[in-house]
Design a protein around this motif. Structure first.
Motif, PDB file in Angstrom:
ATOM      1  N   THR A 150      41.271  41.036  33.392  1.00 44.52           N
ATOM      2  CA  THR A 150      41.534  39.649  33.772  1.00 44.52           C
ATOM      3  C   THR A 150      41.784  39.510  35.266  1.00 44.52           C
ATOM      4  O   THR A 150      41.755  38.387  35.799  1.00 44.52           O
ATOM      5  CB  THR A 150      42.747  39.092  33.012  1.00 44.52           C
ATOM      6  N   GLN A 151      41.991  40.626  35.956  1.00 41.75           N
ATOM      7  CA  GLN A 151      42.250  40.599  37.394  1.00 41.75           C
ATOM      8  C   GLN A 151      41.153  41.279  38.200  1.00 41.75           C
ATOM      9  O   GLN A 151      41.286  41.441  39.411  1.00 41.75           O
ATOM     10  CB  GLN A 151      43.597  41.282  37.688  1.00 41.75           C
ATOM     11  N   ASP A 152      40.084  41.674  37.552  1.00 41.04           N
ATOM     12  CA  ASP A 152      39.021  42.413  38.222  1.00 41.04           C
ATOM     13  C   ASP A 152      37.670  41.860  37.762  1.00 41.04           C
ATOM     14  O   ASP A 152      37.248  42.085  36.632  1.00 41.04           O
ATOM     15  CB  ASP A 152      39.136  43.907  37.877  1.00 41.04           C
ATOM     16  N   ALA A 153      37.002  41.142  38.633  1.00 36.89           N
ATOM     17  CA  ALA A 153      35.743  40.484  38.266  1.00 36.89           C
ATOM     18  C   ALA A 153      34.669  41.487  37.855  1.00 36.89           C
ATOM     19  O   ALA A 153      33.885  41.222  36.939  1.00 36.89           O
ATOM     20  CB  ALA A 153      35.252  39.621  39.422  1.00 36.89           C
ATOM     21  N   ARG A 161      44.113  43.630  30.221  1.00 37.53           N
ATOM     22  CA  ARG A 161      44.898  42.985  31.282  1.00 37.53           C
ATOM     23  C   ARG A 161      44.307  43.278  32.651  1.00 37.53           C
ATOM     24  O   ARG A 161      44.279  42.402  33.525  1.00 37.53           O
ATOM     25  CB  ARG A 161      46.346  43.448  31.198  1.00 37.53           C
ATOM     26  N   ALA A 162      43.817  44.493  32.847  1.00 41.37           N
ATOM     27  CA  ALA A 162      43.189  44.835  34.120  1.00 41.37           C
ATOM     28  C   ALA A 162      41.917  44.026  34.328  1.00 41.37           C
ATOM     29  O   ALA A 162      41.611  43.592  35.446  1.00 41.37           O
ATOM     30  CB  ALA A 162      42.884  46.325  34.170  1.00 41.37           C
ATOM     31  N   ILE A 199      35.529  42.859  34.312  1.00 42.91           N
ATOM     32  CA  ILE A 199      35.317  41.877  33.249  1.00 42.91           C
ATOM     33  C   ILE A 199      33.831  41.653  33.018  1.00 42.91           C
ATOM     34  O   ILE A 199      33.382  41.428  31.891  1.00 42.91           O
ATOM     35  CB  ILE A 199      36.048  40.554  33.560  1.00 42.91           C
TER      36      ILE A 199
END
Length: 212
Positions: free
Chosen positions: A124-127, A121-122, A130
Motif C-alpha cells: 500500500t506504500q510502494d507503487a 501493508r508494504a 502493488i
C-alpha cells in the motif's frame, strides 16, 4: 507452501554455473529486479536464467516454478497462488469452502500470516510492489479460478470471487474490523461461502424476448 527442489539439473550450458547458495542468491537478485521493473507476466524463468548466467533448469531446481520464484523473492513462507492452487481440486460445489479454509488457515498462522500482512501493508506504500502484486493476482489467481470454473463470463465471476476474498483479508487481517477479526474460521465460512458460491456459479441472464 513453497515449492520443493526437484532432481538436480544437468549442466547443459557451457560455462554456466552450478547450483550453490551464491547462485541462488544471484537468481533471486535478478528476479527481484526484473519482477519490479517488468511485472510478473512479462518475465520468464529462461530470461532470468540468462541474465543470472545459469542454466534455466537450475532456476526450476531451486524454485520449482515462476510462482515459487515470486514467493522466494518476497521471502514468503506461504505463497498465495500456491495456497489457491492447493484448494482448487475437488467438488466444484464446495470450492468456496475449500478456498476460504485454505486462505484462513494460512493467514491465521502466526508466522505465515505475519509475513503476508507485512507484504500487503508494504504494497500500500510502494507503487511498484502493488503493481507487481496486481499482476500476480490477475495471472496466477483470477485467471486460474476462471480456467477452473469455465463457462460464460468466467473471468468476471472469478474477479468478483477474488474481490470477496480480498475483502475478507483486508477486513480481518489489515483493518481488524470486528466482529470479522474475532470470528472463527467456521463462522466465516458459514457466513460467506453461500454468497461466494452464488457469485462464482451464477447463471447468465436470459436474453430479453423481442415483442412484435
Amino acid at each position: 507452501m513453497m515449492n520443493k527442489p526437484g532432481p538436480a539439473p544437468r549442466r547443459t550450458g557451457r560455462g554456466r554455473r552450478r547450483g550453490s547458495p551464491d547462485t541462488r542468491a544471484q537468481i533471486l537478485a535478478v528476479a527481484r529486479r526484473r519482477f519490479l521493473a517488468d511485472g510478473y507476466a512479462k518475465v520468464t524463468l529462461r530470461s532470468i536464467a540468462a541474465e543470472a548466467d545459469v542454466d534455466a533448469a537450475l532456476v526450476s531446481y531451486f524454485f520449482g516454478s515462476k510462482k515459487g520464484l515470486f514467493g522466494a523473492v518476497l521471502g514468503l513462507l506461504a505463497n498465495p497462488p500456491d495456497v489457491l492452487a492447493s484448494a482448487l481440486p475437488g467438488d466444484p460445489a464446495t470450492l468456496p469452502e475449500r478456498v476460504l479454509r485454505a486462505m484462513l488457515g494460512t493467514w491465521d498462522d502466526p508466522e505465515r500470516g505475519r509475513q503476508l500482512t507485512f507484504m500487503v501493508r508494504a504494497a500500500t506504500q510502494d507503487a511498484e510492489l502493488i503493481r507487481l502484486l496486481r499482476d500476480v493476482v490477475g495471472h496466477e489467481m483470477i485467471d486460474r479460478i476462471a480456467e477452473h470454473v469455465g463457462g460464460p463470463d468466467a473471468r468476471h465471476r472469478a474477479a468478483a470471487f477474488g474481490a470477496q476474498l480480498a475483502g475478507v483479508i483486508f477486513g480481518r487481517y489489515i483493518l481488524a474490523v470486528e466482529p470479522l477479526a474475532s470470528m472463527t474460521a467456521d463462522e466465516i465460512v458459514a457466513a460467506l461461502a453461500p454468497g461466494m458460491r452464488a457469485v462464482l456459479y451464477r447463471r447468465p441472464r436470459p436474453s430479453p424476448r423481442r415483442t412484435m
